[in-house]
Design a protein around this motif. Structure first.
Motif, PDB file in Angstrom:
ATOM      1  N   GLY A 202       0.820  -1.206   0.000  1.00  0.00           N
ATOM      2  CA  GLY A 202       0.000   0.000   0.000  1.00  0.00           C
ATOM      3  C   GLY A 202       0.853   1.255   0.000  1.00  0.00           C
ATOM      4  O   GLY A 202       0.576   2.218  -0.738  1.00  0.00           O
ATOM      5  N   ILE A 203       1.900   1.256   0.815  1.00  0.00           N
ATOM      6  CA  ILE A 203       2.834   2.389   0.850  1.00  0.00           C
ATOM      7  C   ILE A 203       3.519   2.547  -0.508  1.00  0.00           C
ATOM      8  O   ILE A 203       3.686   3.669  -1.009  1.00  0.00           O
ATOM      9  N   LEU A 204       3.904   1.421  -1.129  1.00  0.00           N
ATOM     10  CA  LEU A 204       4.559   1.456  -2.444  1.00  0.00           C
ATOM     11  C   LEU A 204       3.659   2.128  -3.477  1.00  0.00           C
ATOM     12  O   LEU A 204       4.123   2.977  -4.256  1.00  0.00           O
ATOM     13  N   GLN A 205       2.389   1.762  -3.500  1.00  0.00           N
ATOM     14  CA  GLN A 205       1.463   2.341  -4.466  1.00  0.00           C
ATOM     15  C   GLN A 205       1.298   3.844  -4.264  1.00  0.00           C
ATOM     16  O   GLN A 205       1.268   4.612  -5.229  1.00  0.00           O
ATOM     17  N   MET A 206       1.213   4.268  -3.022  1.00  0.00           N
ATOM     18  CA  MET A 206       1.044   5.699  -2.744  1.00  0.00           C
ATOM     19  C   MET A 206       2.293   6.489  -3.129  1.00  0.00           C
ATOM     20  O   MET A 206       2.203   7.611  -3.641  1.00  0.00           O
ATOM     21  N   VAL A 207       3.478   5.903  -2.900  1.00  0.00           N
ATOM     22  CA  VAL A 207       4.727   6.563  -3.276  1.00  0.00           C
ATOM     23  C   VAL A 207       4.807   6.729  -4.796  1.00  0.00           C
ATOM     24  O   VAL A 207       5.164   7.801  -5.303  1.00  0.00           O
ATOM     25  N   LEU A 208       4.438   5.668  -5.530  1.00  0.00           N
ATOM     26  CA  LEU A 208       4.444   5.740  -6.991  1.00  0.00           C
ATOM     27  C   LEU A 208       3.456   6.794  -7.493  1.00  0.00           C
ATOM     28  O   LEU A 208       3.733   7.509  -8.455  1.00  0.00           O
ATOM     29  N   TYR A 209       2.311   6.878  -6.849  1.00  0.00           N
ATOM     30  CA  TYR A 209       1.323   7.868  -7.259  1.00  0.00           C
ATOM     31  C   TYR A 209       1.874   9.285  -7.116  1.00  0.00           C
ATOM     32  O   TYR A 209       1.742  10.115  -8.014  1.00  0.00           O
ATOM     33  N   VAL A 210       2.500   9.545  -5.981  1.00  0.00           N
ATOM     34  CA  VAL A 210       3.066  10.880  -5.735  1.00  0.00           C
ATOM     35  C   VAL A 210       4.150  11.199  -6.760  1.00  0.00           C
ATOM     36  O   VAL A 210       4.186  12.294  -7.335  1.00  0.00           O
ATOM     37  N   ILE A 211       5.031  10.223  -7.030  1.00  0.00           N
ATOM     38  CA  ILE A 211       6.153  10.439  -7.958  1.00  0.00           C
ATOM     39  C   ILE A 211       5.656  10.752  -9.365  1.00  0.00           C
ATOM     40  O   ILE A 211       6.023  11.760  -9.968  1.00  0.00           O
ATOM     41  N   TYR A 212       4.797   9.887  -9.909  1.00  0.00           N
ATOM     42  CA  TYR A 212       4.373  10.050 -11.298  1.00  0.00           C
ATOM     43  C   TYR A 212       3.340  11.155 -11.466  1.00  0.00           C
ATOM     44  O   TYR A 212       3.228  11.751 -12.543  1.00  0.00           O
ATOM     45  N   ASN A 213       2.573  11.431 -10.429  1.00  0.00           N
ATOM     46  CA  ASN A 213       1.638  12.550 -10.506  1.00  0.00           C
ATOM     47  C   ASN A 213       2.397  13.875 -10.596  1.00  0.00           C
ATOM     48  O   ASN A 213       2.025  14.774 -11.359  1.00  0.00           O
TER      49      ASN A 213
END
Length: 297
Positions: A202-213
């Motif tokens: 879950g943390i991984l998905q949120m980190v990826l969202y922040v990065i690519y957003n």
């Protein structure tokens, strides 16, 4: 001391029900988008089929244990809502995706769950049966958390968070924390262990969202393009389709995509009100790299 632990376990169980209820409802925006598009293009059914299977397994496990009413309540709702999601997906999915989803349902929900119930009922008794079913639940709970990794792969590949269910990722992470403590207080590793991985993913998905957003916004700012026009194509078609005789709008879209080498662009159709305005069409490359198909006299 055991009484205090039991009270805390009940408290975390109730909180887990509340959070999991929100988790089960969090895909609603996704299915609203599917309803508006009348298509499931870009979305996968795997998370919902796996979640349905997992909820059914947890109900079976809870029926073999004691003091697990809170598991039964939330997973009963899970079976109900995931069944609706899968049915909705099947209604709007293309033929290929529909067939694939039906195969997954037959393999997991019908064949898999049926086989697990039959084997454990006839080969194992008492506490051992509960332990075996618990281990199976543990494995498939991990699958529930791993299932959204298909979306993570898509985000990394396309460098876009358009199909990243951020709300679902947030509540899955919170749910993992709550149910971990619930399992820990009950001393049930089958409940606690999967939620450790759930928290990490879950943390991984949120980190990826922040990065690519952030990357998407930076690109839009650099190009000075409105976000709604990024990677879009506008096709102007006359009412009698004189520009592209014999072709449907969908076929025209495919041709223009291939011709302009755009594999992930969004296309808008604009019908001309007067035939005279749509004598022919051309492709222009604007300074901002916005490719537009415009009608000319």
């Amino acid at each position: 001391m055991a009484g205090i632990s039991g009270h805390w376990a009940f408290a975390f169980g109730v909180l887990g029900n509340i959070v999991s209820f929100i988790v089960f409802l969090s895909p609603l925006p996704t299915f609203y988008k599917i309803y508006k598009k009348k298509s499931t293009d870009g979305y996968q059914s795997i998370p919902y089929v796996v979640a349905l299977f997992s909820s059914m397994l947890w109900i079976y496990y809870a029926l073999l244990k004691t003091n697990t009413t809170l598991l039964i309540t939330i997973n009963s709702f899970g079976v109900f809502i995931e069944t609706i999601y899968v049915g909705f997906y099947l209604f709007y999915a293309p033929k290929k995706d529909r067939i694939q989803t039906i195969k997954m349902l037959m393999l997991s929900v019908v064949g898999g769950f049926g086989a697990i119930v039959l084997v454990t009922e006839f080969l194992f008794k008492g506490v051992v049966r509960g332990q075996i079913v618990g281990w199976i639940c543990l494995v498939f709970s991990l699958c529930v958390f791993v299932a959204p990794l298909g979306i993570v792969r898509q985000v990394i590949k396309t460098k876009s968070v358009e199909y990243m269910p951020l709300l679902l990722s947030i509540f899955l992470t919170l749910s993992a924390v709550v149910w971990f403590f619930y399992g820990l207080l009950l001393k049930d590793i089958n409940i606690a262990i999967p939620n450790v991985l759930g928290f990490i993913l879950g943390i991984l998905q949120m980190v990826l969202y922040v990065i690519y957003n952030k990357k998407e916004k930076a690109i839009l700012k650099e190009q000075k393009l409105p976000e709604k026009l990024q990677n879009h194509m506008i096709i102007s078609i006359d009412e009698k389709n004189k520009n592209f005789p014999g072709l449907t709008e969908e076929q025209i879209i495919d041709i223009v995509k291939l011709g302009s080498l755009i594999s992930s662009g969004k296309i808008h159709i604009a019908s001309c009100l007067h035939d005279a305005m749509c004598a022919s069409a051309k492709i222009e490359n604007t300074p901002n790299n916005l490719q537009t198909v415009e009608a000319i006299n």
